[in-house]
Design a protein around this motif. Sequence first.
Motif, short mmCIF file in Angstrom:
data_model
loop_
_atom_site.label_atom_id
_atom_site.label_comp_id
_atom_site.label_asym_id
_atom_site.label_seq_id
_atom_site.Cartn_x
_atom_site.Cartn_y
_atom_site.Cartn_z
N GLY A 16 10.11 -18.61 -66.06
CA GLY A 16 10.05 -18.88 -67.49
C GLY A 16 8.74 -18.45 -68.12
N VAL A 17 8.17 -19.34 -68.92
CA VAL A 17 6.96 -19.05 -69.71
C VAL A 17 5.77 -19.80 -69.14
CG1 VAL A 17 5.88 -19.29 -71.99
CG2 VAL A 17 8.29 -18.63 -71.81
N LEU A 18 4.66 -19.07 -69.02
CA LEU A 18 3.40 -19.68 -68.58
C LEU A 18 2.44 -19.66 -69.75
CD1 LEU A 18 1.77 -20.88 -66.25
CD2 LEU A 18 0.98 -18.56 -65.73
N ILE A 19 2.08 -20.84 -70.22
CA ILE A 19 1.12 -20.99 -71.31
C ILE A 19 -0.26 -20.89 -70.68
CG2 ILE A 19 0.25 -22.57 -73.07
CD1 ILE A 19 3.20 -23.85 -72.86
N ILE A 20 -1.01 -19.88 -71.07
CA ILE A 20 -2.34 -19.66 -70.51
C ILE A 20 -3.34 -20.44 -71.35
CG2 ILE A 20 -4.09 -17.94 -69.86
CD1 ILE A 20 -1.53 -17.33 -68.37
N ALA A 21 -3.82 -21.55 -70.83
CA ALA A 21 -4.76 -22.41 -71.54
C ALA A 21 -5.62 -23.10 -70.49
CB ALA A 21 -4.01 -23.42 -72.40
N ASP A 22 -6.62 -22.42 -70.02
CA ASP A 22 -7.40 -22.93 -68.90
C ASP A 22 -8.36 -24.05 -69.29
OD1 ASP A 22 -7.76 -22.83 -66.13
OD2 ASP A 22 -9.56 -21.59 -66.32
N THR A 23 -8.69 -24.14 -70.56
CA THR A 23 -9.59 -25.20 -71.02
C THR A 23 -8.88 -26.05 -72.07
OG1 THR A 23 -10.49 -23.92 -72.87
CG2 THR A 23 -11.58 -23.64 -70.71
N GLU A 24 -9.43 -27.21 -72.37
CA GLU A 24 -8.86 -28.07 -73.41
C GLU A 24 -8.88 -27.37 -74.77
OE1 GLU A 24 -7.10 -30.86 -72.99
OE2 GLU A 24 -7.38 -30.38 -70.88
N GLU A 25 -9.96 -26.64 -75.05
CA GLU A 25 -10.05 -25.92 -76.32
C GLU A 25 -8.93 -24.88 -76.43
OE1 GLU A 25 -13.13 -23.11 -78.87
OE2 GLU A 25 -13.66 -23.69 -76.82
N CYS B 149 7.72 -20.40 -78.23
CA CYS B 149 8.26 -21.19 -77.12
C CYS B 149 9.29 -22.23 -77.54
CB CYS B 149 7.11 -21.88 -76.38
SG CYS B 149 6.02 -20.71 -75.56
N ALA B 150 9.62 -22.28 -78.83
CA ALA B 150 10.50 -23.32 -79.35
C ALA B 150 11.86 -23.37 -78.65
CB ALA B 150 10.68 -23.16 -80.85
N GLY B 151 12.42 -22.24 -78.29
CA GLY B 151 13.74 -22.23 -77.69
C GLY B 151 13.76 -22.18 -76.17
N VAL B 152 12.58 -22.23 -75.56
CA VAL B 152 12.50 -22.18 -74.10
C VAL B 152 12.80 -23.57 -73.54
CG1 VAL B 152 11.00 -21.70 -72.11
CG2 VAL B 152 10.77 -20.33 -74.19
N PRO B 153 13.75 -23.67 -72.61
CA PRO B 153 14.04 -24.99 -72.02
C PRO B 153 12.79 -25.60 -71.38
CG PRO B 153 15.70 -23.38 -71.36
CD PRO B 153 14.60 -22.62 -72.06
N GLU B 154 12.63 -26.89 -71.54
CA GLU B 154 11.44 -27.61 -71.05
C GLU B 154 11.15 -27.31 -69.57
OE1 GLU B 154 8.20 -30.25 -71.75
OE2 GLU B 154 9.62 -29.44 -73.18
N GLU B 155 12.19 -27.21 -68.75
CA GLU B 155 11.99 -26.98 -67.32
C GLU B 155 11.52 -25.55 -67.02
OE1 GLU B 155 16.35 -26.22 -68.17
OE2 GLU B 155 14.92 -27.81 -68.69
N ARG B 156 11.49 -24.68 -68.04
CA ARG B 156 11.02 -23.30 -67.85
C ARG B 156 9.69 -23.07 -68.57
NH1 ARG B 156 13.72 -19.63 -65.33
NH2 ARG B 156 13.12 -17.90 -66.69
N LEU B 157 9.02 -24.15 -68.97
CA LEU B 157 7.69 -24.07 -69.59
C LEU B 157 6.64 -24.62 -68.63
CD1 LEU B 157 8.29 -25.27 -73.26
CD2 LEU B 157 7.47 -23.02 -72.55
N PHE B 158 5.60 -23.84 -68.42
CA PHE B 158 4.51 -24.23 -67.52
C PHE B 158 3.19 -23.95 -68.22
CE2 PHE B 158 8.17 -23.32 -64.99
CZ PHE B 158 8.14 -24.25 -63.96
N ILE B 159 2.16 -24.67 -67.82
CA ILE B 159 0.82 -24.48 -68.37
C ILE B 159 -0.12 -24.11 -67.24
CG2 ILE B 159 -1.13 -25.60 -69.52
CD1 ILE B 159 0.89 -27.40 -70.94
N TYR B 160 -0.93 -23.06 -67.47
CA TYR B 160 -2.01 -22.72 -66.56
C TYR B 160 -3.25 -23.39 -67.13
CZ TYR B 160 -5.39 -20.04 -63.84
OH TYR B 160 -6.40 -19.68 -62.99
#
Length: 140
Positions: free
Chosen positions: A94-103, A118-129
């Motif tokens: 799915g989708v990887l949100i690239i956000a390595d810091t809180e900012e 990312c609005a239509g991406v199913p929750e189980e296919r959303l990840f955060i780096y």
Amino acid sequence: MCRWDPIPRQDLPKDLVWLVENGNMGCRYTFLASKAVTVENSQDDIIQLHTVIETLHRQDVSVITNDSLRLHASHYKDEWQSHFLGYAGLTERGVLIIADTEEQLDNWRNSAACQAECAGVPEERLFIYNRQKIIPKASF
């Protein structure tokens, strides 16, 4: 195989045509990236994005970007979101949100474009780096 109309083959990079037409992007790409690029830090944000992608690649996690797919080309301005969702659906996870810091995570959360992307991406296919780890968005 696709439930949306993919970008015409002439607009795709040559190495992606076969993967898209045969629904095999998941064999090659683990994630499609989402990253907030701020106007004031755009060059640094882009450098950081590519550094993260290179780091993940060394860990056998392959990430493709909007730029690689040319999703933000001006002639797709009204369709890029459906293309983003379609290509995200062809990746392995799915989708990887690239956000390595809180900012960076706050920038992503506050970006209307990122939220729409990312609005239509199913929750189980959303990840955060974040903090050099890949975390399911649902548990973040």
